[in-house]
Write a protein that holds these residues in place. Structure first.
Motif, PDB file in Angstrom:
ATOM      1  N   GLU A  61       0.839  -1.195   0.000  1.00  0.00           N
ATOM      2  CA  GLU A  61       0.000   0.000   0.000  1.00  0.00           C
ATOM      3  C   GLU A  61       0.875   1.246   0.000  1.00  0.00           C
ATOM      4  O   GLU A  61       1.735   1.421   0.863  1.00  0.00           O
ATOM      5  N   ASP A  62       0.668   2.131  -0.978  1.00  0.00           N
ATOM      6  CA  ASP A  62       1.348   3.415  -1.003  1.00  0.00           C
ATOM      7  C   ASP A  62       0.585   4.398  -0.119  1.00  0.00           C
ATOM      8  O   ASP A  62      -0.638   4.562  -0.258  1.00  0.00           O
ATOM      9  N   VAL A  63       1.311   5.043   0.793  1.00  0.00           N
ATOM     10  CA  VAL A  63       0.707   5.970   1.749  1.00  0.00           C
ATOM     11  C   VAL A  63       1.575   7.225   1.823  1.00  0.00           C
ATOM     12  O   VAL A  63       2.621   7.318   1.172  1.00  0.00           O
ATOM     13  N   THR A  64       1.139   8.189   2.599  1.00  0.00           N
ATOM     14  CA  THR A  64       1.974   9.328   2.949  1.00  0.00           C
ATOM     15  C   THR A  64       2.167   9.349   4.451  1.00  0.00           C
ATOM     16  O   THR A  64       1.286   8.945   5.213  1.00  0.00           O
ATOM     17  N   VAL A  65       3.353   9.807   4.861  1.00  0.00           N
ATOM     18  CA  VAL A  65       3.674   9.925   6.282  1.00  0.00           C
ATOM     19  C   VAL A  65       4.271  11.311   6.515  1.00  0.00           C
ATOM     20  O   VAL A  65       4.794  11.929   5.586  1.00  0.00           O
TER      21      VAL A  65
ATOM     22  N   ASP B 249       4.681  16.216   4.009  1.00  0.00           N
ATOM     23  CA  ASP B 249       4.422  14.791   3.850  1.00  0.00           C
ATOM     24  C   ASP B 249       5.433  14.131   2.915  1.00  0.00           C
ATOM     25  O   ASP B 249       5.948  14.751   1.975  1.00  0.00           O
TER      26      ASP B 249
ATOM     27  N   ARG C  47       5.624   3.362   1.736  1.00  0.00           N
ATOM     28  CA  ARG C  47       5.011   2.140   1.223  1.00  0.00           C
ATOM     29  C   ARG C  47       4.928   1.120   2.343  1.00  0.00           C
ATOM     30  O   ARG C  47       5.925   0.867   3.033  1.00  0.00           O
TER      31      ARG C  47
ATOM     32  N   SER D 194       1.130   4.803  15.181  1.00  0.00           N
ATOM     33  CA  SER D 194       0.121   4.187  14.314  1.00  0.00           C
ATOM     34  C   SER D 194       0.176   2.667  14.334  1.00  0.00           C
ATOM     35  O   SER D 194      -0.335   2.016  13.420  1.00  0.00           O
TER      36      SER D 194
END
Length: 315
Positions: free
Chosen positions: A55-59, A65, A69, A143
């Motif tokens: 899953e590609d995400v932003t942090v 940001d 991944r 998280s």
């Protein structure tokens, strides 16, 4: 006289015959493209370990940001979570170049891996990468219920990413954020240091001394910062840190740098599993498809890290 693994020697000869200029004679953009060709374009998709999901995400980063991944293995949870920082001398590398490494850690260690695309030099010199790594790792720590399902968190990285992992581990100790483990693969730990391996392995083994110096010049704007523990974690306070797996390669200019950190951790009372793999070179974690010895080293490294993550040393 040390002997290089024969299969890696074949790979190095092929690379030497490519006609490409040395990395330290390229621009950062050229070096990034060349590294992607080597690690992404020439990869056999059939050799990439399967995971349950990607899953590609932003942090959060230090100044906005960041892309990241998340790799989830096909294993029953709850699972530990690993914040991963890629290598590349703080100048090259991205989520794609280290996709294989992250998939390997996820599958062999039964862990959720969060790979972080921190800012690169020279566009973003020190301490940008540190600020990004710390902010991202704090987000991962906050998280865990969504990512891994329990309270186990670790850091991992190779080369420059090993440096960032060591720095994060020290910061987490100071912030009272418990880590279960840290995996440092041929890490940079003493940017201003001088070690025999810098000379013994200065050329001919993938990472050479001129390229190391080129990386350092891009990342470190102020030479007076070389003793800063955020740049050279060997100069930080090491007691009370998370258990560590530290692995180095015999024919790597960074061999003694990583070995010194492993010894210093042990002297400070930190549980350490330390291996120096004979005949191997910098970058071996991505060379298992070329070398049986490199693949065996990767599997041993992950087995050690898995033991720490799942209730072994230091827990």
């Amino acid at each position: 006289m040390p002997t290089i693994d024969p299969q890696l020697d074949v790979l190095l000869q092929l690379m030497a015959g490519s006609g490409n200029p040395p990395m330290h004679e390229q621009t950062p953009e050229e070096a990034r493209r060349g590294f992607r060709v080597l690690t992404v374009d020439l990869r056999d998709p059939a050799a990439v370990p399967e995971v349950a999901s990607v899953e590609d995400v932003t942090v959060p980063g230090g100044a906005g940001d960041l892309a990241a991944r998340v790799y989830r293995p096909a294993a029953d949870g709850p699972l530990p979570t690993v914040a991963f920082f890629h290598g590349g001398g703080f100048v090259i590398g991205d989520l794609d170049t280290h996709d294989l490494t992250c998939r390997t850690i996820a599958t062999l260690c039964d862990a959720v891996v969060v790979s972080v695309d921190y800012r690169l030099a020279p566009e973003h010199p020190f301490p940008a990468a540190v600020d990004d790594a710390l902010a991202a790792a704090r987000w991962v720590s906050d998280s865990l219920a969504d990512l891994g399902g329990d309270d186990r968190i670790a850091v991992a990285g190779d080369s420059a990413g090993g440096n960032l992992s060591a720095v994060v581990a020290q910061a987490f100790r100071d912030e009272d954020r418990p880590l279960s483990a840290q995996l440092l693969v041929y890490p940079v730990t003493d940017m201003g240091g001088s070690y025999p391996s810098h000379t013994e392995n200065a050329e001919g083994y993938f990472l050479d001394r001129p390229t190391m110096d080129w990386f350092g010049a891009q990342y470190v704007g102020d030479p007076s910062a070389l003793g800063d523990p955020r740049l050279s974690p060997l100069h930080g306070r090491l007691d009370g840190l998370a258990p560590a797996v530290v692995v180095t390669a015999e024919l790597d200019p960074l061999r003694d740098d990583g070995n010194a950190y492993a010894r210093a951790l042990a002297d400070a009372g930190v549980p350490v599993e330390h291996r120096t793999f004979p005949g191997l070179i910098h970058g071996f974690v991505d060379m298992g498809r070329h070398s049986t010895a490199a693949q065996a080293a990767v599997e041993e490294t992950c087995a050690l890290f898995r033991t720490m993550l799942h209730g072994g040393a230091g827990r």
